[in-house]
Design a protein around this motif. Structure first.
Motif, PDB file in Angstrom:
ATOM      1  N   ASP A  49       0.841  -1.200   0.000  1.00 54.32           N
ATOM      2  CA  ASP A  49       0.000   0.000   0.000  1.00 54.32           C
ATOM      3  C   ASP A  49       0.873   1.245   0.000  1.00 54.32           C
ATOM      4  O   ASP A  49       1.842   1.333   0.760  1.00 54.32           O
ATOM      5  CB  ASP A  49      -0.910   0.019   1.230  1.00 54.32           C
ATOM      6  CG  ASP A  49      -2.021  -1.015   1.151  1.00 54.32           C
ATOM      7  OD1 ASP A  49      -2.347  -1.479   0.030  1.00 54.32           O
ATOM      8  OD2 ASP A  49      -2.564  -1.365   2.216  1.00 54.32           O
ATOM      9  N   GLY A  50       0.538   2.179  -0.868  1.00 53.42           N
ATOM     10  CA  GLY A  50       1.260   3.447  -0.937  1.00 53.42           C
ATOM     11  C   GLY A  50       2.516   3.418  -1.787  1.00 53.42           C
ATOM     12  O   GLY A  50       3.148   4.456  -1.972  1.00 53.42           O
ATOM     13  N   GLU A  51       2.889   2.258  -2.312  1.00 50.01           N
ATOM     14  CA  GLU A  51       4.092   2.158  -3.141  1.00 50.01           C
ATOM     15  C   GLU A  51       3.750   2.338  -4.619  1.00 50.01           C
ATOM     16  O   GLU A  51       2.704   1.889  -5.080  1.00 50.01           O
ATOM     17  CB  GLU A  51       4.737   0.770  -3.016  1.00 50.01           C
ATOM     18  CG  GLU A  51       5.597   0.565  -1.829  1.00 50.01           C
ATOM     19  CD  GLU A  51       6.316  -0.775  -1.863  1.00 50.01           C
ATOM     20  OE1 GLU A  51       7.455  -0.815  -1.371  1.00 50.01           O
ATOM     21  OE2 GLU A  51       5.755  -1.785  -2.350  1.00 50.01           O
ATOM     22  N   THR A  52       4.677   2.940  -5.328  1.00 48.53           N
ATOM     23  CA  THR A  52       4.598   2.913  -6.784  1.00 48.53           C
ATOM     24  C   THR A  52       5.222   1.598  -7.244  1.00 48.53           C
ATOM     25  O   THR A  52       6.004   0.988  -6.500  1.00 48.53           O
ATOM     26  CB  THR A  52       5.385   4.083  -7.408  1.00 48.53           C
ATOM     27  OG1 THR A  52       6.775   3.905  -7.091  1.00 48.53           O
ATOM     28  CG2 THR A  52       4.885   5.436  -6.912  1.00 48.53           C
ATOM     29  N   PRO A  53       4.916   1.156  -8.457  1.00 47.32           N
ATOM     30  CA  PRO A  53       5.580  -0.054  -8.950  1.00 47.32           C
ATOM     31  C   PRO A  53       7.101   0.066  -8.955  1.00 47.32           C
ATOM     32  O   PRO A  53       7.799  -0.901  -8.635  1.00 47.32           O
ATOM     33  CB  PRO A  53       5.012  -0.215 -10.364  1.00 47.32           C
ATOM     34  CG  PRO A  53       3.657   0.419 -10.296  1.00 47.32           C
ATOM     35  CD  PRO A  53       3.850   1.606  -9.370  1.00 47.32           C
ATOM     36  N   GLU A  54       7.631   1.234  -9.276  1.00 42.29           N
ATOM     37  CA  GLU A  54       9.084   1.415  -9.300  1.00 42.29           C
ATOM     38  C   GLU A  54       9.698   1.239  -7.911  1.00 42.29           C
ATOM     39  O   GLU A  54      10.733   0.583  -7.758  1.00 42.29           O
ATOM     40  CB  GLU A  54       9.444   2.803  -9.857  1.00 42.29           C
ATOM     41  CG  GLU A  54       9.093   3.004 -11.309  1.00 42.29           C
ATOM     42  CD  GLU A  54       7.632   3.366 -11.566  1.00 42.29           C
ATOM     43  OE1 GLU A  54       7.263   3.492 -12.743  1.00 42.29           O
ATOM     44  OE2 GLU A  54       6.841   3.500 -10.612  1.00 42.29           O
ATOM     45  N   ILE A  55       9.068   1.826  -6.908  1.00 38.49           N
ATOM     46  CA  ILE A  55       9.560   1.690  -5.530  1.00 38.49           C
ATOM     47  C   ILE A  55       9.470   0.232  -5.094  1.00 38.49           C
ATOM     48  O   ILE A  55      10.387  -0.303  -4.461  1.00 38.49           O
ATOM     49  CB  ILE A  55       8.773   2.609  -4.568  1.00 38.49           C
ATOM     50  CG1 ILE A  55       9.006   4.084  -4.923  1.00 38.49           C
ATOM     51  CG2 ILE A  55       9.129   2.323  -3.115  1.00 38.49           C
ATOM     52  CD1 ILE A  55      10.434   4.560  -4.795  1.00 38.49           C
ATOM     53  N   ALA A  56       8.359  -0.428  -5.433  1.00 37.73           N
ATOM     54  CA  ALA A  56       8.207  -1.847  -5.086  1.00 37.73           C
ATOM     55  C   ALA A  56       9.299  -2.685  -5.742  1.00 37.73           C
ATOM     56  O   ALA A  56       9.840  -3.608  -5.122  1.00 37.73           O
ATOM     57  CB  ALA A  56       6.821  -2.349  -5.500  1.00 37.73           C
ATOM     58  N   ALA A  57       9.629  -2.379  -6.988  1.00 38.19           N
ATOM     59  CA  ALA A  57      10.659  -3.142  -7.705  1.00 38.19           C
ATOM     60  C   ALA A  57      12.007  -3.032  -6.988  1.00 38.19           C
ATOM     61  O   ALA A  57      12.692  -4.038  -6.781  1.00 38.19           O
ATOM     62  CB  ALA A  57      10.775  -2.654  -9.147  1.00 38.19           C
ATOM     63  N   LEU A  58      12.380  -1.837  -6.592  1.00 42.21           N
ATOM     64  CA  LEU A  58      13.663  -1.647  -5.917  1.00 42.21           C
ATOM     65  C   LEU A  58      13.660  -2.284  -4.527  1.00 42.21           C
ATOM     66  O   LEU A  58      14.671  -2.850  -4.089  1.00 42.21           O
ATOM     67  CB  LEU A  58      14.007  -0.160  -5.854  1.00 42.21           C
ATOM     68  CG  LEU A  58      14.243   0.486  -7.222  1.00 42.21           C
ATOM     69  CD1 LEU A  58      14.400   1.993  -7.086  1.00 42.21           C
ATOM     70  CD2 LEU A  58      15.430  -0.131  -7.947  1.00 42.21           C
ATOM     71  N   ARG A  59      12.524  -2.236  -3.836  1.00 38.25           N
ATOM     72  CA  ARG A  59      12.419  -2.889  -2.530  1.00 38.25           C
ATOM     73  C   ARG A  59      12.538  -4.399  -2.679  1.00 38.25           C
ATOM     74  O   ARG A  59      13.269  -5.063  -1.943  1.00 38.25           O
ATOM     75  CB  ARG A  59      11.093  -2.534  -1.853  1.00 38.25           C
ATOM     76  CG  ARG A  59      10.887  -3.271  -0.516  1.00 38.25           C
ATOM     77  CD  ARG A  59       9.522  -3.020   0.098  1.00 38.25           C
ATOM     78  NE  ARG A  59       8.398  -3.190  -0.800  1.00 38.25           N
ATOM     79  CZ  ARG A  59       7.910  -4.377  -1.210  1.00 38.25           C
ATOM     80  NH1 ARG A  59       8.467  -5.515  -0.807  1.00 38.25           N
ATOM     81  NH2 ARG A  59       6.872  -4.428  -2.022  1.00 38.25           N
ATOM     82  N   GLU A  60      11.828  -4.969  -3.655  1.00 37.68           N
ATOM     83  CA  GLU A  60      11.880  -6.413  -3.883  1.00 37.68           C
ATOM     84  C   GLU A  60      13.293  -6.862  -4.258  1.00 37.68           C
ATOM     85  O   GLU A  60      13.729  -7.923  -3.846  1.00 37.68           O
ATOM     86  CB  GLU A  60      10.885  -6.835  -4.966  1.00 37.68           C
ATOM     87  CG  GLU A  60       9.445  -6.824  -4.512  1.00 37.68           C
ATOM     88  CD  GLU A  60       9.120  -7.874  -3.465  1.00 37.68           C
ATOM     89  OE1 GLU A  60       9.820  -8.903  -3.372  1.00 37.68           O
ATOM     90  OE2 GLU A  60       8.151  -7.669  -2.710  1.00 37.68           O
ATOM     91  N   LEU A  61      13.999  -6.054  -5.025  1.00 43.12           N
ATOM     92  CA  LEU A  61      15.379  -6.375  -5.382  1.00 43.12           C
ATOM     93  C   LEU A  61      16.212  -6.593  -4.125  1.00 43.12           C
ATOM     94  O   LEU A  61      16.898  -7.604  -3.987  1.00 43.12           O
ATOM     95  CB  LEU A  61      15.976  -5.246  -6.227  1.00 43.12           C
ATOM     96  CG  LEU A  61      17.428  -5.420  -6.635  1.00 43.12           C
ATOM     97  CD1 LEU A  61      17.545  -6.466  -7.737  1.00 43.12           C
ATOM     98  CD2 LEU A  61      18.016  -4.096  -7.093  1.00 43.12           C
ATOM     99  N   GLU A  62      16.113  -5.656  -3.207  1.00 41.14           N
ATOM    100  CA  GLU A  62      16.909  -5.761  -1.983  1.00 41.14           C
ATOM    101  C   GLU A  62      16.409  -6.889  -1.080  1.00 41.14           C
ATOM    102  O   GLU A  62      17.200  -7.629  -0.498  1.00 41.14           O
ATOM    103  CB  GLU A  62      16.898  -4.431  -1.228  1.00 41.14           C
ATOM    104  CG  GLU A  62      17.955  -4.384  -0.172  1.00 41.14           C
ATOM    105  CD  GLU A  62      18.425  -2.981   0.159  1.00 41.14           C
ATOM    106  OE1 GLU A  62      19.408  -2.875   0.892  1.00 41.14           O
ATOM    107  OE2 GLU A  62      17.819  -2.007  -0.309  1.00 41.14           O
ATOM    108  N   GLU A  63      15.093  -7.058  -0.968  1.00 41.91           N
ATOM    109  CA  GLU A  63      14.549  -8.116  -0.114  1.00 41.91           C
ATOM    110  C   GLU A  63      14.882  -9.515  -0.620  1.00 41.91           C
ATOM    111  O   GLU A  63      15.108 -10.420   0.161  1.00 41.91           O
ATOM    112  CB  GLU A  63      13.021  -7.986  -0.006  1.00 41.91           C
ATOM    113  CG  GLU A  63      12.564  -6.860   0.892  1.00 41.91           C
ATOM    114  CD  GLU A  63      11.049  -6.777   0.984  1.00 41.91           C
ATOM    115  OE1 GLU A  63      10.334  -7.642   0.427  1.00 41.91           O
ATOM    116  OE2 GLU A  63      10.560  -5.815   1.611  1.00 41.91           O
ATOM    117  N   GLU A  64      14.879  -9.690  -1.943  1.00 41.46           N
ATOM    118  CA  GLU A  64      15.042 -11.038  -2.490  1.00 41.46           C
ATOM    119  C   GLU A  64      16.472 -11.413  -2.822  1.00 41.46           C
ATOM    120  O   GLU A  64      16.841 -12.573  -2.716  1.00 41.46           O
ATOM    121  CB  GLU A  64      14.138 -11.222  -3.713  1.00 41.46           C
ATOM    122  CG  GLU A  64      12.674 -11.203  -3.323  1.00 41.46           C
ATOM    123  CD  GLU A  64      11.762 -11.754  -4.384  1.00 41.46           C
ATOM    124  OE1 GLU A  64      12.239 -12.212  -5.434  1.00 41.46           O
ATOM    125  OE2 GLU A  64      10.542 -11.724  -4.141  1.00 41.46           O
TER     126      GLU A  64
END
Length: 167
Positions: A49-64
């Motif tokens: 919630d509240g994330e743009t797809p671009e922000i989610a992509a960069l977060r997922e990169l670091e998380e995964e």
């Protein structure tokens, strides 16, 4: 859980997918930790919630894969979907979704292999490697292959430029 689940009435979970290219034009692929099958995929995940797809992509990169050393260089023109196999619908995401609707991003990896750490706080993978983009679809679990074919088709011109050292 109900005895009969109306799969067609379930929504898609909104998410992102990442095509991470190294300097040689190869793509990051990893084997899922939660199955005995040879289930390889590229990093992907949900949009909070509240994330743009671009922000989610960069977060997922670091998380995964344990690094933020990449930059977005392209995005898919459209959102792409896949449906879960019937036997997984009631088990994955607590039965709330029929599959995923994803925005895909191509990223240029700017780090070195030693920056990648799949042993994150919540690991999803137990093995990873760089693969040729045109070999990727055959590694993927069958129910995601059509989506991966669409991703490969869309980003192949970019992959060719990266292999040639341009972009």
């Amino acid at each position: 859980m109900t005895k009969h689940l109306d799969i067609a009435s379930l929504p898609y979970r909104h998410g992102v997918g990442l095509v991470v290219f190294n300097p040689q034009g190869l793509v990051f692929a990893a084997k899922r930790i939660d199955t005995q099958a040879e289930a390889w995929q590229m990093p992907q995940g949900g949009i909070d919630d509240g994330e743009t797809p671009e922000i989610a992509a960069l977060r997922e990169l670091e998380e995964e894969i344990g690094t933020n050393k990449a930059e977005i260089i392209a995005a898919s023109a459209d959102w792409l979907t896949y449906d879960l196999p019937t036997e997984l619908v009631g088990k994955v995401w607590k039965g709330r979704y029929r599959g995923q609707k994803q925005k895909w991003f191509a990223l240029r990896f700017t780090g070195s292999d030693s920056d990648i750490n799949i042993h994150t706080a919540h690991p999803e993978f137990d093995e990873w490697r760089w693969v040729r983009f045109d070999e990727l679809v055959e590694l993927i679990v069958p129910f995601k292959r059509n989506l991966y074919r669409a991703v490969v088709a869309e980003f192949t011109p970019l992959a060719r430029r990266l292999e040639g050292g341009t972009t």
